[in-house]
Design an enzyme around this catalytic site. Structure first.
Site, PDB file in Angstrom:
ATOM      1  N   LYS A   1     -31.754  10.830  32.234  1.00 29.39           N
ATOM      2  CA  LYS A   1     -31.367  10.376  33.606  1.00 29.39           C
ATOM      3  C   LYS A   1     -30.989  11.832  34.453  1.00 29.39           C
ATOM      4  CE  LYS A   1     -27.660   9.029  31.567  1.00 29.39           C
ATOM      5  NZ  LYS A   1     -28.019   9.162  30.012  1.00 29.39           N
TER       6      LYS A   1
ATOM      7  N   ARG B   1     -20.640   2.632  32.610  1.00 26.96           N
ATOM      8  CA  ARG B   1     -21.260   2.756  31.040  1.00 26.96           C
ATOM      9  C   ARG B   1     -20.714   1.349  30.378  1.00 26.96           C
ATOM     10  NH1 ARG B   1     -22.953   7.971  28.668  1.00 26.96           N
ATOM     11  NH2 ARG B   1     -22.999   8.936  30.893  1.00 26.96           N
TER      12      ARG B   1
ATOM     13  N   ARG C   1     -32.714  20.029  23.588  1.00 29.68           N
ATOM     14  CA  ARG C   1     -32.371  20.228  25.021  1.00 29.68           C
ATOM     15  C   ARG C   1     -31.544  21.679  24.870  1.00 29.68           C
ATOM     16  NH1 ARG C   1     -29.029  16.082  28.184  1.00 29.68           N
ATOM     17  NH2 ARG C   1     -27.599  16.165  26.409  1.00 29.68           N
TER      18      ARG C   1
ATOM     19  N   ARG D   1     -25.514  21.752  24.491  1.00 29.47           N
ATOM     20  CA  ARG D   1     -24.247  21.114  24.783  1.00 29.47           C
ATOM     21  C   ARG D   1     -23.740  20.914  23.530  1.00 29.47           C
ATOM     22  NH1 ARG D   1     -25.216  16.159  28.984  1.00 29.47           N
ATOM     23  NH2 ARG D   1     -24.303  14.964  27.316  1.00 29.47           N
TER      24      ARG D   1
ATOM     25  N   ARG E   1     -22.852   8.800  19.799  1.00 27.54           N
ATOM     26  CA  ARG E   1     -23.089   8.797  21.426  1.00 27.54           C
ATOM     27  C   ARG E   1     -23.974   7.429  21.515  1.00 27.54           C
ATOM     28  NH1 ARG E   1     -24.991  14.213  23.039  1.00 27.54           N
ATOM     29  NH2 ARG E   1     -25.792  13.109  25.003  1.00 27.54           N
TER      30      ARG E   1
HETATM   31  P1  AP5 Z   1     -31.609  14.504  30.144  1.00 26.48           P
HETATM   32  O1  AP5 Z   1     -32.498  14.372  31.309  1.00 26.48           O
HETATM   33  O2  AP5 Z   1     -30.876  15.641  30.039  1.00 26.48           O
HETATM   34  O3  AP5 Z   1     -31.182  12.994  29.701  1.00 26.48           O
HETATM   35  P2  AP5 Z   1     -29.865  12.215  30.094  1.00 26.48           P
HETATM   36  O4  AP5 Z   1     -30.299  10.839  30.249  1.00 26.48           O
HETATM   37  O5  AP5 Z   1     -29.247  13.086  31.269  1.00 26.48           O
HETATM   38  O6  AP5 Z   1     -29.024  12.630  28.645  1.00 26.48           O
HETATM   39  P3  AP5 Z   1     -27.310  12.764  28.398  1.00 26.48           P
HETATM   40  O7  AP5 Z   1     -27.263  13.580  27.445  1.00 26.48           O
HETATM   41  O8  AP5 Z   1     -26.810  13.606  29.656  1.00 26.48           O
HETATM   42  O9  AP5 Z   1     -26.897  11.606  28.557  1.00 26.48           O
HETATM   43  P4  AP5 Z   1     -25.423  11.076  28.175  1.00 26.48           P
HETATM   44  O10 AP5 Z   1     -25.391   9.841  28.766  1.00 26.48           O
HETATM   45  O11 AP5 Z   1     -25.223  11.075  26.531  1.00 26.48           O
HETATM   46  O12 AP5 Z   1     -24.392  12.371  28.759  1.00 26.48           O
HETATM   47  P5  AP5 Z   1     -23.631  12.329  29.957  1.00 26.48           P
HETATM   48  O13 AP5 Z   1     -23.583  13.708  30.324  1.00 26.48           O
HETATM   49  O14 AP5 Z   1     -23.958  11.376  31.024  1.00 26.48           O
HETATM   50  O15 AP5 Z   1     -32.950  14.669  29.045  1.00 26.48           O
HETATM   51  C1  AP5 Z   1     -32.692  14.893  27.524  1.00 26.48           C
HETATM   52  C2  AP5 Z   1     -33.819  16.145  26.866  1.00 26.48           C
HETATM   53  O16 AP5 Z   1     -35.099  15.408  27.068  1.00 26.48           O
HETATM   54  C3  AP5 Z   1     -33.866  17.290  27.962  1.00 26.48           C
HETATM   55  O17 AP5 Z   1     -33.994  18.414  27.064  1.00 26.48           O
HETATM   56  C4  AP5 Z   1     -35.113  16.785  28.704  1.00 26.48           C
HETATM   57  O18 AP5 Z   1     -35.902  18.074  29.148  1.00 26.48           O
HETATM   58  C5  AP5 Z   1     -35.822  16.103  28.009  1.00 26.48           C
HETATM   59  N1  AP5 Z   1     -36.648  14.925  28.426  1.00 26.48           N
HETATM   60  C6  AP5 Z   1     -36.152  14.276  29.601  1.00 26.48           C
HETATM   61  N2  AP5 Z   1     -37.184  13.164  29.902  1.00 26.48           N
HETATM   62  C7  AP5 Z   1     -38.105  13.455  29.042  1.00 26.48           C
HETATM   63  C8  AP5 Z   1     -39.411  12.805  28.746  1.00 26.48           C
HETATM   64  N3  AP5 Z   1     -39.791  11.665  29.613  1.00 26.48           N
HETATM   65  N4  AP5 Z   1     -40.207  13.368  27.921  1.00 26.48           N
HETATM   66  C9  AP5 Z   1     -39.709  14.266  27.097  1.00 26.48           C
HETATM   67  N5  AP5 Z   1     -38.623  14.855  27.175  1.00 26.48           N
HETATM   68  C10 AP5 Z   1     -37.720  14.453  28.023  1.00 26.48           C
HETATM   69  O19 AP5 Z   1     -22.201  11.871  29.289  1.00 26.48           O
HETATM   70  C11 AP5 Z   1     -21.665  12.727  28.262  1.00 26.48           C
HETATM   71  C12 AP5 Z   1     -20.254  12.202  27.777  1.00 26.48           C
HETATM   72  O20 AP5 Z   1     -19.404  11.962  28.788  1.00 26.48           O
HETATM   73  C13 AP5 Z   1     -20.463  10.685  27.195  1.00 26.48           C
HETATM   74  O21 AP5 Z   1     -20.751  10.797  25.679  1.00 26.48           O
HETATM   75  C14 AP5 Z   1     -19.080  10.424  27.474  1.00 26.48           C
HETATM   76  O22 AP5 Z   1     -18.103  10.833  26.302  1.00 26.48           O
HETATM   77  C15 AP5 Z   1     -18.647  10.887  28.750  1.00 26.48           C
HETATM   78  N6  AP5 Z   1     -18.957  10.024  29.865  1.00 26.48           N
HETATM   79  C16 AP5 Z   1     -19.613  10.271  30.874  1.00 26.48           C
HETATM   80  N7  AP5 Z   1     -19.991   9.062  31.618  1.00 26.48           N
HETATM   81  C17 AP5 Z   1     -19.053   8.256  31.185  1.00 26.48           C
HETATM   82  C18 AP5 Z   1     -18.630   7.055  31.714  1.00 26.48           C
HETATM   83  N8  AP5 Z   1     -19.234   6.501  32.738  1.00 26.48           N
HETATM   84  N9  AP5 Z   1     -17.724   6.303  30.873  1.00 26.48           N
HETATM   85  C19 AP5 Z   1     -17.246   6.877  29.740  1.00 26.48           C
HETATM   86  N10 AP5 Z   1     -17.355   8.122  29.330  1.00 26.48           N
HETATM   87  C20 AP5 Z   1     -18.373   8.717  30.138  1.00 26.48           C
HETATM   88 MG    MG Z   2     -27.383  13.953  31.734  1.00 29.98          MG
END
Ligand code: AP5
Ligand code: MG
Ligand code: ZN
Length: 219
Positions: free
Chosen positions: A15, A90, A129, A163, A174
């Site tokens: 994402k 989510r 990552r 992270r 997660r």
């Molecule tokens: P990356 O682009 O960083 O992936 P991402 O989908 O953004 O993953 P996140 O870990 O950020 O998602 P998340 O939903 O767990 O965390 P968030 O911060 O939103 O890519 C990942 C890695 O893969 C990178 O190293 C990249 O280079 C590589 N990559 C990308 N695309 C690739 C490809 N095609 N091929 C190969 N490699 C690739 O949320 C964190 C926490 O916050 C949650 O766990 C929760 O506790 C809380 N939270 C956030 N939003 C909410 C909500 N709406 N409701 C409740 N709690 C929430």
């Molecule tokens: Mg992200």
């Protein structure tokens, strides 16, 4: 035409990576609830301290906190021509709340892009990552290395971090939590005729190409 977009996908689906291209293309703000929580955790604000208790365990932050943050963010002037939500909603409750906010603020979603991936590849994505300390650019030790080793492509910085919620035990939780919610959300947006799905287990450039095709068809 305004571009009110949502990028959804499991943890590590890409994402944040794909958001960079979309926000650059349209000049719209990237609204990642995860990024907002991490900034608040760093500042140790009351909201950040509360969110950290959940994030460190890989649990979801409660809906009332999360929805309140997004509503405030969507009220800001920079969302006038659109916005890109990343990682919100989510839960079904968040999705319903977002519909209400969209009506109220006249900023309803135009499209949802779902980055679909096999959950089995996500542990490797998250464990490899690393992120630039000064600008937040995201890399991967195998799949997206900086052009010059140890130097951020974006800002030239040399300090990187991983992270804390990318520890294997937290990642497992997660994934479990997000997997439970994923199908109901996909169904919700499919029924609203907003859903576009891309195959997220291709390389980063090919995923970007597929997303661009979807966006072109929306113009
Ligand atoms: P990356 O682009 O960083 O992936 P991402 O989908 O953004 O993953 P996140 O870990 O950020 O998602 P998340 O939903 O767990 O965390 P968030 O911060 O939103 O890519 C990942 C890695 O893969 C990178 O190293 C990249 O280079 C590589 N990559 C990308 N695309 C690739 C490809 N095609 N091929 C190969 N490699 C690739 O949320 C964190 C926490 O916050 C949650 O766990 C929760 O506790 C809380 N939270 C956030 N939003 C909410 C909500 N709406 N409701 C409740 N709690 C929430
Ligand atoms: Mg992200
Ligand atoms: Zn940087």
């Amino acid at each position: 035409m305004s571009k009110n977009l949502l990028l959804m996908g499991l943890p590590g689906a890409g994402k944040g990576t794909q958001a960079e291209n979309i926000v650059e293309k349209y000049g719209i703000p990237h609204i990642s609830t995860g990024d907002i929580f991490r900034a608040a955790m760093k500042e140790k604000t009351p909201m950040g301290v509360k969110a950290q208790q959940y994030i460190d365990k890989g649990e979801l932050v409660p809906d009332d906190v999360t929805c309140g943050i997004v509503e405030e963010r969507l009220k800001q002037a920079d969302t006038k021509n659109g916005y890109l939500l990343d990682g919100f909603p989510r839960t079904l409750e968040q999705a319903k709340q977002l519909e209400i906010m969209g009506e109220k603020l006249d900023k309803k979603l135009d499209a949802v892009i779902n980055i679909d991936v096999d959950p089995d590849i996500l542990v490797a994505r998250l464990s490899g990552r690393f992120i630039c300390k000064s600008c937040g650019a995201t890399y991967h030790k195998l799949y997206k290395q900086p052009k010059v080793e140890g130097t951020c492509d974006n800002c030239g910085g040399h300090a990187f971090y991983q992270r804390s919620d990318d520890e294997p035990e937290t990642v497992k939780n997660r994934l479990k939590v997000n997997l439970e919610m994923n199908t109901p959300l996909v169904d919700f947006y499919s029924k609203l005729n907003l859903l576009h799905t891309v195959a997220g287990d291709q390389n980063i450039t090919d995923v970007t190409k597929d997303i661009n095709k979807i966006l072109t068809n929306l113009d």
